[in-house]
Design a protein around this motif. Structure first.
Motif, PDB file in Angstrom:
ATOM      1  N   VAL A 127       0.810  -1.207   0.000  1.00 23.35           N
ATOM      2  CA  VAL A 127       0.000   0.000   0.000  1.00 23.35           C
ATOM      3  C   VAL A 127       0.854   1.272   0.000  1.00 23.35           C
ATOM      4  N   VAL A 128       2.016   1.236   0.637  1.00 16.54           N
ATOM      5  CA  VAL A 128       2.918   2.395   0.631  1.00 16.54           C
ATOM      6  C   VAL A 128       3.354   2.704  -0.805  1.00 16.54           C
ATOM      7  N   TYR A 129       3.728   1.669  -1.547  1.00 15.50           N
ATOM      8  CA  TYR A 129       4.121   1.837  -2.951  1.00 15.50           C
ATOM      9  C   TYR A 129       2.945   2.341  -3.787  1.00 15.50           C
ATOM     10  N   ASP A 130       1.759   1.777  -3.539  1.00 15.66           N
ATOM     11  CA  ASP A 130       0.570   2.195  -4.284  1.00 15.66           C
ATOM     12  C   ASP A 130       0.258   3.665  -4.060  1.00 15.66           C
ATOM     13  N   ILE A 131       0.348   4.107  -2.815  1.00 18.98           N
ATOM     14  CA  ILE A 131       0.040   5.505  -2.499  1.00 18.98           C
ATOM     15  C   ILE A 131       1.027   6.438  -3.200  1.00 18.98           C
ATOM     16  N   ILE A 132       2.312   6.142  -3.095  1.00 23.69           N
ATOM     17  CA  ILE A 132       3.328   6.983  -3.738  1.00 23.69           C
ATOM     18  C   ILE A 132       3.111   7.010  -5.249  1.00 23.69           C
ATOM     19  N   TRP A 133       2.854   5.838  -5.839  1.00 23.43           N
ATOM     20  CA  TRP A 133       2.650   5.716  -7.286  1.00 23.43           C
ATOM     21  C   TRP A 133       1.455   6.548  -7.743  1.00 23.43           C
ATOM     22  N   ASN A 134       0.334   6.392  -7.066  1.00 26.03           N
ATOM     23  CA  ASN A 134      -0.896   7.051  -7.507  1.00 26.03           C
ATOM     24  C   ASN A 134      -0.941   8.533  -7.146  1.00 26.03           C
ATOM     25  N   VAL A 135      -0.363   8.913  -6.016  1.00 27.12           N
ATOM     26  CA  VAL A 135      -0.317  10.342  -5.656  1.00 27.12           C
ATOM     27  C   VAL A 135       0.604  11.097  -6.621  1.00 27.12           C
ATOM     28  N   SER A 136       1.735  10.494  -6.999  1.00 28.84           N
ATOM     29  CA  SER A 136       2.610  11.168  -7.975  1.00 28.84           C
ATOM     30  C   SER A 136       1.909  11.281  -9.326  1.00 28.84           C
ATOM     31  N   ALA A 137       1.098  10.293  -9.685  1.00 26.21           N
ATOM     32  CA  ALA A 137       0.318  10.369 -10.931  1.00 26.21           C
ATOM     33  C   ALA A 137      -0.687  11.521 -10.858  1.00 26.21           C
ATOM     34  N   LEU A 138      -1.381  11.621  -9.738  1.00 26.39           N
ATOM     35  CA  LEU A 138      -2.354  12.707  -9.566  1.00 26.39           C
ATOM     36  C   LEU A 138      -1.684  14.077  -9.587  1.00 26.39           C
ATOM     37  N   ALA A 139      -0.476  14.174  -9.029  1.00 30.52           N
ATOM     38  CA  ALA A 139       0.265  15.442  -9.056  1.00 30.52           C
ATOM     39  C   ALA A 139       0.620  15.821 -10.496  1.00 30.52           C
ATOM     40  N   MET A 140       1.081  14.840 -11.292  1.00 32.36           N
ATOM     41  CA  MET A 140       1.391  15.128 -12.700  1.00 32.36           C
ATOM     42  C   MET A 140       0.135  15.577 -13.446  1.00 32.36           C
ATOM     43  N   ILE A 141      -0.979  14.896 -13.206  1.00 32.92           N
ATOM     44  CA  ILE A 141      -2.235  15.259 -13.867  1.00 32.92           C
ATOM     45  C   ILE A 141      -2.655  16.675 -13.466  1.00 32.92           C
ATOM     46  N   ALA A 142      -2.551  17.004 -12.190  1.00 27.56           N
ATOM     47  CA  ALA A 142      -2.958  18.329 -11.710  1.00 27.56           C
ATOM     48  C   ALA A 142      -2.109  19.435 -12.334  1.00 27.56           C
ATOM     49  N   VAL A 143      -0.795  19.264 -12.344  1.00 27.16           N
ATOM     50  CA  VAL A 143       0.082  20.289 -12.925  1.00 27.16           C
ATOM     51  C   VAL A 143      -0.145  20.386 -14.433  1.00 27.16           C
ATOM     52  N   GLY A 144      -0.270  19.237 -15.099  1.00 29.29           N
ATOM     53  CA  GLY A 144      -0.542  19.240 -16.540  1.00 29.29           C
ATOM     54  C   GLY A 144      -1.856  19.925 -16.858  1.00 29.29           C
ATOM     55  N   ALA A 145      -2.911  19.615 -16.109  1.00 32.38           N
ATOM     56  CA  ALA A 145      -4.216  20.240 -16.333  1.00 32.38           C
ATOM     57  C   ALA A 145      -4.147  21.745 -16.084  1.00 32.38           C
ATOM     58  N   PHE A 146      -3.385  22.155 -15.060  1.00 34.43           N
ATOM     59  CA  PHE A 146      -3.227  23.580 -14.772  1.00 34.43           C
ATOM     60  C   PHE A 146      -2.553  24.289 -15.952  1.00 34.43           C
ATOM     61  N   LEU A 147      -1.478  23.704 -16.473  1.00 32.17           N
ATOM     62  CA  LEU A 147      -0.787  24.312 -17.626  1.00 32.17           C
ATOM     63  C   LEU A 147      -1.696  24.378 -18.848  1.00 32.17           C
ATOM     64  N   LEU A 148      -2.469  23.343 -19.058  1.00 37.05           N
ATOM     65  CA  LEU A 148      -3.395  23.345 -20.202  1.00 37.05           C
ATOM     66  C   LEU A 148      -4.491  24.386 -20.002  1.00 37.05           C
ATOM     67  N   TYR A 149      -4.972  24.528 -18.784  1.00 38.90           N
ATOM     68  CA  TYR A 149      -5.962  25.543 -18.483  1.00 38.90           C
ATOM     69  C   TYR A 149      -5.391  26.942 -18.756  1.00 38.90           C
ATOM     70  N   LYS A 150      -4.156  27.180 -18.284  1.00 41.13           N
ATOM     71  CA  LYS A 150      -3.530  28.497 -18.484  1.00 41.13           C
ATOM     72  C   LYS A 150      -3.322  28.801 -19.965  1.00 41.13           C
ATOM     73  N   THR A 151      -2.987  27.799 -20.746  1.00 43.66           N
ATOM     74  CA  THR A 151      -2.744  28.050 -22.169  1.00 43.66           C
ATOM     75  C   THR A 151      -4.039  28.045 -22.972  1.00 43.66           C
ATOM     76  N   GLY A 152      -5.094  27.486 -22.444  1.00 41.66           N
ATOM     77  CA  GLY A 152      -6.370  27.440 -23.152  1.00 41.66           C
ATOM     78  C   GLY A 152      -7.141  28.744 -23.096  1.00 41.66           C
ATOM     79  N   LYS A 153      -6.752  29.633 -22.181  1.00 42.90           N
ATOM     80  CA  LYS A 153      -7.451  30.909 -22.023  1.00 42.90           C
ATOM     81  C   LYS A 153      -7.097  31.893 -23.126  1.00 42.90           C
ATOM     82  N   ARG A 154      -5.966  31.699 -23.785  1.00 45.04           N
ATOM     83  CA  ARG A 154      -5.545  32.631 -24.849  1.00 45.04           C
ATOM     84  C   ARG A 154      -6.273  32.302 -26.130  1.00 45.04           C
ATOM     85  N   LYS A 155      -6.519  33.320 -26.909  1.00 41.93           N
ATOM     86  CA  LYS A 155      -7.184  33.115 -28.199  1.00 41.93           C
ATOM     87  C   LYS A 155      -6.250  33.478 -29.306  1.00 41.93           C
TER      88      LYS A 155
END
Length: 155
Positions: A127-155
């Motif tokens: 479970v320790v490995y699972d938590i680290i694996w999945n939390v790091s995945a969620l962190a990558m998704i969050a930062v990636g989504a934030f960058l996409l959101y910031k770049t999607g606002k421009r026209k």
């Protein structure tokens, strides 16, 4: 049209292509890292562990090929974006992090827990490995989504 305006126009024109190029590259690189580090160097598991070692090694080879096809496909798109002066690095990096994070989360939840084709590591307290694996995945998704959101606002 001035060079700066042309570059900005190309960004908008190739916005989706920047996302998909980064997504493929990120997915491929995280899959490559997983296969190289956890499958080969550490030998914690194979892609498919529910059979013989030979089948596990064959599955690793197919997984490795898949990861490189995705990585190279993303890089071909990256080169084409540069050639067309449509590269938008912040958006591309958003795609990289989103693709890598989604792959890692899929691997951690679907392949490890639901399909049970392998675990991160065969230890008592996985479970320790699972938590680290999945939390790091969620962190990558969050930062990636934030960058996409910031770049999607421009026209």
């Amino acid at each position: 049209m001035a060079a700066g305006k042309q570059h900005q126009s190309n960004r908008s024109l190739y916005s989706a292509r920047n996302l998909w190029s980064g997504f493929l590259f990120g997915l491929g690189m995280v899959a490559f890292f997983d296969e190289t580090v956890f499958h080969q160097l550490l030998r914690w598991h194979h892609f498919y562990d529910r059979s013989t070692t030979d089948i596990g090694l064959i599955s690793d080879g197919l997984f490795h090929a898949f990861s490189w096809f995705a990585t190279i496909g993303g890089l071909f798109m990256f080169a084409d974006l540069r050639r067309r002066q449509g590269l938008w690095l912040k958006r591309w990096w958003g795609g990289v992090l989103l693709g890598g994070g989604i792959f890692q989360l899929y691997d951690g939840i679907i392949q490890h827990k639901l399909m049970r084709i392998h675990q991160i590591r065969y230890v008592e307290n996985v479970v320790v490995y699972d938590i680290i694996w999945n939390v790091s995945a969620l962190a990558m998704i969050a930062v990636g989504a934030f960058l996409l959101y910031k770049t999607g606002k421009r026209k």
